[in-house]
Scaffold this motif. Structure first.
Motif, PDB file in Angstrom:
ATOM      1  N   LEU A 132      46.458  37.672  43.740  1.00 21.04           N
ATOM      2  CA  LEU A 132      47.500  36.702  43.421  1.00 21.04           C
ATOM      3  C   LEU A 132      47.566  35.702  44.566  1.00 21.04           C
ATOM      4  CD1 LEU A 132      49.873  35.764  41.635  1.00 21.04           C
ATOM      5  CD2 LEU A 132      51.357  37.320  42.929  1.00 21.04           C
ATOM      6  N   HIS A 133      47.307  34.436  44.262  1.00 23.52           N
ATOM      7  CA  HIS A 133      47.237  33.391  45.287  1.00 23.52           C
ATOM      8  C   HIS A 133      46.260  33.767  46.405  1.00 23.52           C
ATOM      9  CE1 HIS A 133      50.492  31.144  43.454  1.00 23.52           C
ATOM     10  NE2 HIS A 133      51.213  32.249  43.411  1.00 23.52           N
ATOM     11  N   GLY A 134      45.154  34.401  45.999  1.00 20.23           N
ATOM     12  CA  GLY A 134      44.099  34.751  46.947  1.00 20.23           C
ATOM     13  C   GLY A 134      44.300  36.045  47.693  1.00 20.23           C
ATOM     14  N   MET A 135      45.483  36.625  47.612  1.00 19.44           N
ATOM     15  CA  MET A 135      45.780  37.867  48.327  1.00 19.44           C
ATOM     16  C   MET A 135      45.625  39.068  47.401  1.00 19.44           C
ATOM     17  SD  MET A 135      46.367  36.842  51.343  1.00 19.44           S
ATOM     18  CE  MET A 135      47.023  38.356  52.070  1.00 19.44           C
ATOM     19  N   PRO A 136      45.022  40.171  47.889  1.00 22.24           N
ATOM     20  CA  PRO A 136      44.870  41.361  47.044  1.00 22.24           C
ATOM     21  C   PRO A 136      46.222  41.864  46.532  1.00 22.24           C
ATOM     22  CG  PRO A 136      43.544  41.567  49.023  1.00 22.24           C
ATOM     23  CD  PRO A 136      44.419  40.356  49.226  1.00 22.24           C
ATOM     24  N   MET A 137      46.277  42.170  45.253  1.00 20.75           N
ATOM     25  CA  MET A 137      47.490  42.739  44.674  1.00 20.75           C
ATOM     26  C   MET A 137      47.589  44.214  45.047  1.00 20.75           C
ATOM     27  SD  MET A 137      47.818  41.355  40.789  1.00 20.75           S
ATOM     28  CE  MET A 137      47.837  39.633  40.349  1.00 20.75           C
ATOM     29  N   GLY A 138      48.792  44.678  45.280  1.00 20.72           N
ATOM     30  CA  GLY A 138      49.035  46.097  45.467  1.00 20.72           C
ATOM     31  C   GLY A 138      49.617  46.691  44.198  1.00 20.72           C
ATOM     32  N   ARG A 139      49.933  47.962  44.227  1.00 21.32           N
ATOM     33  CA  ARG A 139      50.487  48.632  43.047  1.00 21.32           C
ATOM     34  C   ARG A 139      51.786  47.966  42.593  1.00 21.32           C
ATOM     35  NH1 ARG A 139      48.381  53.555  41.815  1.00 21.32           N
ATOM     36  NH2 ARG A 139      50.286  54.079  40.689  1.00 21.32           N
ATOM     37  N   ARG A 140      52.513  47.406  43.533  1.00 27.06           N
ATOM     38  CA  ARG A 140      53.809  46.811  43.206  1.00 27.06           C
ATOM     39  C   ARG A 140      53.671  45.522  42.402  1.00 27.06           C
ATOM     40  NH1 ARG A 140      58.289  44.833  47.709  1.00 27.06           N
ATOM     41  NH2 ARG A 140      59.800  43.968  46.232  1.00 27.06           N
ATOM     42  N   HIS A 141      52.627  44.730  42.684  1.00 24.64           N
ATOM     43  CA  HIS A 141      52.498  43.429  42.065  1.00 24.64           C
ATOM     44  C   HIS A 141      51.608  43.413  40.818  1.00 24.64           C
ATOM     45  CE1 HIS A 141      53.818  42.254  46.176  1.00 24.64           C
ATOM     46  NE2 HIS A 141      54.523  41.378  45.493  1.00 24.64           N
ATOM     47  N   ARG A 142      50.725  44.400  40.660  1.00 25.08           N
ATOM     48  CA  ARG A 142      49.812  44.380  39.515  1.00 25.08           C
ATOM     49  C   ARG A 142      50.526  44.409  38.163  1.00 25.08           C
ATOM     50  NH1 ARG A 142      46.734  48.506  42.402  1.00 25.08           N
ATOM     51  NH2 ARG A 142      45.351  47.414  43.837  1.00 25.08           N
ATOM     52  N   PRO A 143      51.645  45.148  38.015  1.00 22.49           N
ATOM     53  CA  PRO A 143      52.327  45.139  36.718  1.00 22.49           C
ATOM     54  C   PRO A 143      52.788  43.755  36.271  1.00 22.49           C
ATOM     55  CG  PRO A 143      53.041  47.031  37.993  1.00 22.49           C
ATOM     56  CD  PRO A 143      52.214  46.182  38.916  1.00 22.49           C
ATOM     57  N   MET A 144      52.825  42.779  37.195  1.00 19.83           N
ATOM     58  CA  MET A 144      53.209  41.422  36.806  1.00 19.83           C
ATOM     59  C   MET A 144      52.252  40.862  35.756  1.00 19.83           C
ATOM     60  SD  MET A 144      53.185  37.922  39.037  1.00 19.83           S
ATOM     61  CE  MET A 144      51.470  37.676  38.597  1.00 19.83           C
ATOM     62  N   ILE A 156      45.691  33.673  39.656  1.00 15.68           N
ATOM     63  CA  ILE A 156      45.422  35.104  39.516  1.00 15.68           C
ATOM     64  C   ILE A 156      43.920  35.307  39.341  1.00 15.68           C
ATOM     65  CG2 ILE A 156      45.742  37.129  38.034  1.00 15.68           C
ATOM     66  CD1 ILE A 156      48.495  35.965  37.309  1.00 15.68           C
ATOM     67  N   ASP A 157      43.391  36.313  40.021  1.00 12.09           N
ATOM     68  CA  ASP A 157      41.968  36.655  39.884  1.00 12.09           C
ATOM     69  C   ASP A 157      41.813  37.883  38.990  1.00 12.09           C
ATOM     70  OD1 ASP A 157      40.028  35.205  42.128  1.00 12.09           O
ATOM     71  OD2 ASP A 157      42.151  35.191  42.656  1.00 12.09           O
ATOM     72  N   ALA A 158      40.869  37.794  38.057  1.00 13.71           N
ATOM     73  CA  ALA A 158      40.551  38.913  37.181  1.00 13.71           C
ATOM     74  C   ALA A 158      39.088  39.282  37.363  1.00 13.71           C
ATOM     75  CB  ALA A 158      40.815  38.561  35.725  1.00 13.71           C
ATOM     76  N   GLU A 159      38.794  40.568  37.303  1.00 16.08           N
ATOM     77  CA  GLU A 159      37.413  41.033  37.391  1.00 16.08           C
ATOM     78  C   GLU A 159      37.038  41.789  36.129  1.00 16.08           C
ATOM     79  OE1 GLU A 159      36.013  42.967  40.888  1.00 16.08           O
ATOM     80  OE2 GLU A 159      37.247  41.768  42.252  1.00 16.08           O
ATOM     81  N   VAL A 160      35.789  41.587  35.693  1.00  7.65           N
ATOM     82  CA  VAL A 160      35.240  42.313  34.548  1.00  7.65           C
ATOM     83  C   VAL A 160      33.967  43.003  35.016  1.00  7.65           C
ATOM     84  CG1 VAL A 160      34.352  42.162  32.203  1.00  7.65           C
ATOM     85  CG2 VAL A 160      36.172  40.604  32.937  1.00  7.65           C
ATOM     86  N   HIS A 161      33.941  44.326  34.896  1.00  8.03           N
ATOM     87  CA  HIS A 161      32.776  45.113  35.305  1.00  8.03           C
ATOM     88  C   HIS A 161      32.155  45.760  34.065  1.00  8.03           C
ATOM     89  CE1 HIS A 161      33.751  45.649  39.847  1.00  8.03           C
ATOM     90  NE2 HIS A 161      34.314  44.548  39.375  1.00  8.03           N
TER      91      HIS A 161
END
Length: 270
Positions: free
Chosen positions: A188-200, A222-227
């Motif tokens: 989120l805004h380039g910073m890694p999301m933690g468990r607290r922010h991912r539910p957003m 927001i950054d999304a990854e597809v593996h």
């Protein structure tokens, strides 16, 4: 004030682009002048631009056919994330058919809508999915049967893999390839999301769509990854429960890898 302006401009952008792209997609579906997913990819990318989402990809969609893609599910945005760069069709829950904008987009993508609680219709729905796979469509199945909070993968439902069994039993194919795919929202805004922010980023249960859409539009970046994992053949005699557990384990492993070591925001594709 800035967030309200961003929401207004993003929605205006979506509406204007849709007025251009929807008629082109309808023309494509009726005439076959170009692949149906061509316009849809542009539409999905436009939605992601409005949301401020960047997509990073590891691996690739399998070339094997018939192909069933088994993915985890976090939000309605998963459809845009996948649809922005691969030629796939989706399997979605029935109530999405009536949603404004997203329901229309789903129909224009020839989405198969399923009623998971009505067993009487499950056979017909599985048969339709099997026929589509036999024709060469790569069908995306959100195998949890629900949406997670972005931190964990929920148990995969083996009943949802019935289409693979039906494609074989009806003679449409000798085997079906099932490919595990993990979707993760990582920054989120380039910073890694933690468990607290991912539910957003998660759209869970009966949560209203518009408030969630406004939250994403207001935040942006927001950054999304597809593996993509290796496809697994599913043939006559294959066990649906074992296959569901295998796909679940592979997707969970890939998702946790993405969350533990997210790609840099500026890196697009690997």
């Amino acid at each position: 004030m800035i967030k309200k302006l961003r929401i207004f401009l993003a929605l205006f952008y979506v509406v204007v682009c849709s007025l251009v792209l929807v008629p082109l997609q309808i023309l494509s579906m009726k005439t076959g002048l170009w692949p149906e997913t061509f316009i849809l990819k542009i539409w999905h990318r436009m939605i992601l631009q409005a949301l401020g989402m960047r997509v990073h990809v590891k691996g690739a969609l399998a070339k094997d056919r018939p192909l069933l893609v088994a993915a985890n599910h976090i939000s309605w945005t998963d459809i845009m994330v996948l649809g922005s760069f691969v030629d796939v069709k989706f399997i979605a829950r029935a109530d999405m058919e009536g949603w404004p904008l997203i329901g229309m987009l789903s129909k224009l993508q020839r989405t198969v809508f399923i009623e998971r609680e009505r067993k009487r219709t499950s056979g017909d729905q599985a048969s339709e999915i099997a026929k589509r796979m036999a024709k060469g469509d790569a069908m995306v199945l959100f195998a949890e049967g629900s949406t997670g909070d972005g931190n964990l993968v929920l148990p995969f439902k083996s009943t949802l893999f019935g289409a693979a069994s039906m494609a074989i039993s009806e003679g449409a194919a000798d085997q079906v390839f099932i490919q595990p795919v993990a979707i993760a929202y990582t920054r989120l805004h380039g910073m890694p999301m933690g468990r607290r922010h991912r539910p957003m980023t998660a759209w869970i249960g009966d949560q209203d769509l518009m408030p969630h859409l406004k939250t994403l539009l207001a935040e942006g970046a927001i950054d999304a990854e597809v593996h993509f994992g290796a496809p697994v053949p599913f043939a006559k005699g294959s066990n649906r429960k074992e296959t569901a557990r295998l796909m679940e384990a592979k997707v969970r492993e890939m998702m946790q890898a993405a969350l533990a070591d997210p790609r840099p925001s500026r890196q697009r594709v690997a």
